[in-house]
Design a protein around this motif. Structure first.
Motif, PDB file in Angstrom:
ATOM      1  N   SER A 165       0.851  -1.189   0.000  1.00  0.00           N
ATOM      2  CA  SER A 165       0.000   0.000   0.000  1.00  0.00           C
ATOM      3  C   SER A 165       0.890   1.245   0.000  1.00  0.00           C
ATOM      4  O   SER A 165       2.107   1.166   0.189  1.00  0.00           O
ATOM      5  CB  SER A 165      -0.893   0.009   1.244  1.00  0.00           C
ATOM      6  OG  SER A 165      -0.101   0.195   2.412  1.00  0.00           O
ATOM      7  N   GLY A 166       0.239   2.411  -0.176  1.00  0.00           N
ATOM      8  CA  GLY A 166       0.999   3.655  -0.175  1.00  0.00           C
ATOM      9  C   GLY A 166       1.722   3.887   1.139  1.00  0.00           C
ATOM     10  O   GLY A 166       2.882   4.313   1.162  1.00  0.00           O
ATOM     11  N   GLY A 167       1.045   3.607   2.252  1.00  0.00           N
ATOM     12  CA  GLY A 167       1.672   3.781   3.551  1.00  0.00           C
ATOM     13  C   GLY A 167       2.842   2.842   3.760  1.00  0.00           C
ATOM     14  O   GLY A 167       3.873   3.216   4.334  1.00  0.00           O
ATOM     15  N   GLN A 168       2.704   1.591   3.293  1.00  0.00           N
ATOM     16  CA  GLN A 168       3.804   0.626   3.425  1.00  0.00           C
ATOM     17  C   GLN A 168       4.986   1.029   2.559  1.00  0.00           C
ATOM     18  O   GLN A 168       6.145   0.900   2.976  1.00  0.00           O
ATOM     19  CB  GLN A 168       3.294  -0.765   3.040  1.00  0.00           C
ATOM     20  CG  GLN A 168       2.313  -1.346   4.050  1.00  0.00           C
ATOM     21  CD  GLN A 168       1.560  -2.555   3.512  1.00  0.00           C
ATOM     22  OE1 GLN A 168       1.511  -2.787   2.292  1.00  0.00           O
ATOM     23  NE2 GLN A 168       0.957  -3.329   4.401  1.00  0.00           N
ATOM     24  N   GLN A 169       4.714   1.537   1.345  1.00  0.00           N
ATOM     25  CA  GLN A 169       5.814   2.006   0.492  1.00  0.00           C
ATOM     26  C   GLN A 169       6.566   3.154   1.157  1.00  0.00           C
ATOM     27  O   GLN A 169       7.788   3.236   1.090  1.00  0.00           O
ATOM     28  CB  GLN A 169       5.264   2.455  -0.861  1.00  0.00           C
ATOM     29  CG  GLN A 169       4.781   1.320  -1.747  1.00  0.00           C
ATOM     30  CD  GLN A 169       4.317   1.812  -3.102  1.00  0.00           C
ATOM     31  OE1 GLN A 169       4.869   2.757  -3.646  1.00  0.00           O
ATOM     32  NE2 GLN A 169       3.300   1.169  -3.652  1.00  0.00           N
ATOM     33  N   LEU A 194      -0.580  10.516   0.162  1.00  0.00           N
ATOM     34  CA  LEU A 194      -1.417   9.598   0.919  1.00  0.00           C
ATOM     35  C   LEU A 194      -2.808  10.189   1.138  1.00  0.00           C
ATOM     36  O   LEU A 194      -2.982  11.403   1.133  1.00  0.00           O
ATOM     37  CB  LEU A 194      -0.763   9.291   2.276  1.00  0.00           C
ATOM     38  CG  LEU A 194       0.676   8.762   2.228  1.00  0.00           C
ATOM     39  CD1 LEU A 194       1.184   8.521   3.644  1.00  0.00           C
ATOM     40  CD2 LEU A 194       0.760   7.485   1.401  1.00  0.00           C
ATOM     41  N   ASP A 195      -3.793   9.313   1.380  1.00  0.00           N
ATOM     42  CA  ASP A 195      -5.137   9.818   1.670  1.00  0.00           C
ATOM     43  C   ASP A 195      -5.174  10.383   3.085  1.00  0.00           C
ATOM     44  O   ASP A 195      -4.252  10.195   3.885  1.00  0.00           O
ATOM     45  CB  ASP A 195      -6.189   8.721   1.482  1.00  0.00           C
ATOM     46  CG  ASP A 195      -5.982   7.527   2.415  1.00  0.00           C
ATOM     47  OD1 ASP A 195      -5.856   7.738   3.636  1.00  0.00           O
ATOM     48  OD2 ASP A 195      -5.936   6.383   1.916  1.00  0.00           O
ATOM     49  N   LEU A 200      -2.882  10.993   8.630  1.00  0.00           N
ATOM     50  CA  LEU A 200      -3.008  11.160  10.076  1.00  0.00           C
ATOM     51  C   LEU A 200      -2.240  10.066  10.811  1.00  0.00           C
ATOM     52  O   LEU A 200      -1.541  10.330  11.795  1.00  0.00           O
ATOM     53  CB  LEU A 200      -4.484  11.137  10.469  1.00  0.00           C
ATOM     54  CG  LEU A 200      -4.812  11.444  11.933  1.00  0.00           C
ATOM     55  CD1 LEU A 200      -4.347  12.851  12.297  1.00  0.00           C
ATOM     56  CD2 LEU A 200      -6.301  11.287  12.188  1.00  0.00           C
ATOM     57  N   GLU A 201      -2.355   8.837  10.325  1.00  0.00           N
ATOM     58  CA  GLU A 201      -1.644   7.721  10.952  1.00  0.00           C
ATOM     59  C   GLU A 201      -0.130   7.901  10.829  1.00  0.00           C
ATOM     60  O   GLU A 201       0.617   7.641  11.776  1.00  0.00           O
ATOM     61  CB  GLU A 201      -2.074   6.401  10.310  1.00  0.00           C
ATOM     62  CG  GLU A 201      -3.520   6.016  10.593  1.00  0.00           C
ATOM     63  CD  GLU A 201      -3.928   4.756   9.850  1.00  0.00           C
ATOM     64  OE1 GLU A 201      -3.086   4.202   9.111  1.00  0.00           O
ATOM     65  OE2 GLU A 201      -5.084   4.337   9.994  1.00  0.00           O
ATOM     66  N   MET A 202       0.307   8.343   9.652  1.00  0.00           N
ATOM     67  CA  MET A 202       1.744   8.474   9.424  1.00  0.00           C
ATOM     68  C   MET A 202       2.342   9.633  10.224  1.00  0.00           C
ATOM     69  O   MET A 202       3.514   9.608  10.579  1.00  0.00           O
ATOM     70  CB  MET A 202       2.041   8.653   7.938  1.00  0.00           C
ATOM     71  CG  MET A 202       1.805   7.401   7.109  1.00  0.00           C
ATOM     72  SD  MET A 202       2.630   5.906   7.767  1.00  0.00           S
ATOM     73  CE  MET A 202       4.342   6.429   7.803  1.00  0.00           C
ATOM     74  N   ARG A 203       1.543  10.669  10.522  1.00  0.00           N
ATOM     75  CA  ARG A 203       2.041  11.732  11.389  1.00  0.00           C
ATOM     76  C   ARG A 203       2.427  11.163  12.752  1.00  0.00           C
ATOM     77  O   ARG A 203       3.464  11.500  13.320  1.00  0.00           O
ATOM     78  CB  ARG A 203       0.980  12.817  11.574  1.00  0.00           C
ATOM     79  CG  ARG A 203       0.743  13.692  10.362  1.00  0.00           C
ATOM     80  CD  ARG A 203      -0.402  14.648  10.638  1.00  0.00           C
ATOM     81  NE  ARG A 203      -0.913  15.238   9.405  1.00  0.00           N
ATOM     82  CZ  ARG A 203      -2.057  15.894   9.303  1.00  0.00           C
ATOM     83  NH1 ARG A 203      -2.820  16.045  10.373  1.00  0.00           N
ATOM     84  NH2 ARG A 203      -2.451  16.403   8.152  1.00  0.00           N
ATOM     85  N   SER A 204       1.550  10.286  13.270  1.00  0.00           N
ATOM     86  CA  SER A 204       1.843   9.645  14.547  1.00  0.00           C
ATOM     87  C   SER A 204       3.106   8.792  14.448  1.00  0.00           C
ATOM     88  O   SER A 204       3.953   8.800  15.346  1.00  0.00           O
ATOM     89  CB  SER A 204       0.646   8.789  14.985  1.00  0.00           C
ATOM     90  OG  SER A 204       0.936   8.069  16.164  1.00  0.00           O
ATOM     91  N   GLU A 205       3.245   8.069  13.340  1.00  0.00           N
ATOM     92  CA  GLU A 205       4.426   7.222  13.144  1.00  0.00           C
ATOM     93  C   GLU A 205       5.701   8.067  13.083  1.00  0.00           C
ATOM     94  O   GLU A 205       6.743   7.688  13.628  1.00  0.00           O
ATOM     95  CB  GLU A 205       4.285   6.405  11.858  1.00  0.00           C
ATOM     96  CG  GLU A 205       3.177   5.363  11.888  1.00  0.00           C
ATOM     97  CD  GLU A 205       3.480   4.225  12.854  1.00  0.00           C
ATOM     98  OE1 GLU A 205       4.652   4.040  13.207  1.00  0.00           O
ATOM     99  OE2 GLU A 205       2.527   3.530  13.259  1.00  0.00           O
TER     100      GLU A 205
END
Length: 448
Positions: A165-169, A194-195, A200-205
């Motif tokens: 997925s985009g997040g995994q890439q 990313l959508d 939002l999830e990736m900001r936390s990461e």
């Protein structure tokens, strides 16, 4: 890991100043966002620190070591600065597995290469340099395992980018960047593809990643919500000039000027033109076509004292600019710095707006939407122009005469279009700006 200092850094093309006399200190292990509208100079600033763009003049150091110095003729290339890059385009090799993508850069380390310890960290001597040799397969595996655990992509090591997925890439791209152990990680709008939910999830990461790596992060974005939620400090730039460099809540609550107040905040701040003068401790103001209010500055500030200090600062800045204009090689700036065209929200916008020259009794109030308080005993009467509930809160546009004020109401209250409401301004964070200069004078409390 790294402290970055920029002193009088300028980048121009002819008379166009992309970055103008920038002084900036990014502390070790900071997470700094370079924020501003398109074309403001934020990406140019990042690229100059990274070595991808050569400044016209100035000095850049990392951990006290000059990376660029126009006077001394120093310009260290990017591959010698021990920095990592993460851009909007992840640029993964489609024919390589996740493991191979991450390991690719490590297998090519030579002059800057070094042994890798049992933690997967590159071993360097006291000066920060590493012996010139290639890493073994075991050392590469330890480094790959370490960074894949940090970004949580261990189960995907045998997959190809097209299977992710985009997040995994993006996690793979981050791991590839972290693998060589950069002391600074540069990111240029890495979440824009990313959508909304995944961003939002990736900001936390990224917040967790910053803590776990201990590296200095420099992050470019035009999204003020990203800047507010990620940064330890925000560097806000407009037209190549630094507007404010502070912690996120300081930028939000105490913006230096109208531009900063307008750019940071969602929903946007309410700007209200007002006129009046200080009488005793309070400033008596008239606004919204006849509403009377009493503004009490925090700390008992005297407006006349602020103007005296402001006059002094403007005179010093003018003298400095005049002295610079006399220096050999001076190039006049073609992208002139103009007063910020702040917007007054109205139901019907005037075809033309010719404001008379502002005096020292002309101000602009800045009222954040959360400080527009709907209450039964409110001093101002308005009408609900629009209501946008989201569940947790409702954003209202309230019509007061021909003016529109934005309010945020928390909770499940239902408002109807055309409903009559009354309102006050609450709290002691109402902002008072000089209409002459656009600079914030003070925050305070408004009684109506």
């Amino acid at each position: 890991m790294a402290r970055i200092e920029l002193h009088d850094v300028t980048k121009r093309w002819g008379g166009y100043y992309a970055v103008e006399h920038l002084d900036l200190v990014i502390e070790d292990n900071a997470f700094v966002t370079l924020l501003g509208p398109s074309g403001c100079g934020k990406t140019t600033t990042l690229r100059m620190i990274a070595g991808l763009e050569t400044p016209t003049e100035g000095r850049i150091t990392i951990d006290g070591v000059p990376m660029f110095d126009s006077e001394l003729g120093i310009n260290v290339p990017p591959n010698k600065r021990r920095v990592g890059f993460l851009f909007q385009n992840y640029a993964l090799w489609p024919n390589m597995t996740v493991y191979q993508n991450i390991a690719f850069g490590l297998s090519n380390i030579n002059e800057s290469g070094a042994a890798v310890n049992e933690k997967g960290e590159v071993v360097r001597d006291e000066s920060g340099k590493a012996p010139a040799r290639k890493l073994t397969k075991e050392e590469i595996k330890r480094a790959v395992d370490r960074v894949s655990a940090i970004v949580k992509i261990g189960p995907f090591m045998d997959r190809y980018p097209s299977e992710l997925s985009g997040g995994q890439q993006q996690r793979v791209a981050i791991a590839r960047t972290l693998a060589p152990g950069p002391r600074v990680l540069f990111m240029d709008e890495p979440l824009s593809n990313l959508d909304a939910k995944l961003r939002l999830e990736m900001r936390s990461e990224l917040q967790r990643l910053h803590l776990s790596t201990g590296s200095t992060f420099v992050y470019v974005t035009h999204d003020q919500m990203e800047a507010m939620t990620l940064a330890t400090r925000i560097c806000l730039i407009d037209n190549g000039r630094l507007q404010q460099y502070d912690e996120p809540l300081t930028v939000y609550n105490k913006p230096n000027n109208l531009f900063v107040a307008d750019f940071v905040g969602n929903p946007a701040v309410n700007f209200i033109e007002a006129s009046g003068k200080q009488e005793g401790d309070a400033v008596k103001l008239s606004f919204l076509d006849g509403v009377q209010g009493s503004f009490t500055p925090n700390g008992g500030l005297k407006i006349a004292d602020w103007y005296a200090q402001d006059d002094k600062q403007q005179a010093e800045a003018k003298a400095k600019a005049e002295a610079a204009a006399k220096q050999p090689g001076y190039v006049e700036k073609t992208n002139k710095d103009l007063p910020f065209p702040y917007h007054i929200a109205r139901v019907e916008e005037p075809e033309t707006e010719n404001r008379p020259a502002a005096t020292r009794e002309d101000f602009v109030l800045g009222v954040r939407p959360e400080f527009v308080h709907i209450c039964e005993d409110g001093a101002i009467t308005g009408e609900v122009f629009s209501a946008m509930p989201t569940g947790m809160e409702t954003t209202l546009k309230i019509k007061v005469g021909n003016y529109l004020l934005t309010a945020v109401v928390f909770g499940g209250v239902v408002y109807k279009i055309g409903q009559q409401v009354r309102l006050n301004f609450s709290g002691d964070n109402i902002m008072l700006f000089s209409r002459q200069s656009g600079r914030r004078i003070v925050n305070g409390e408004m009684k109506l």
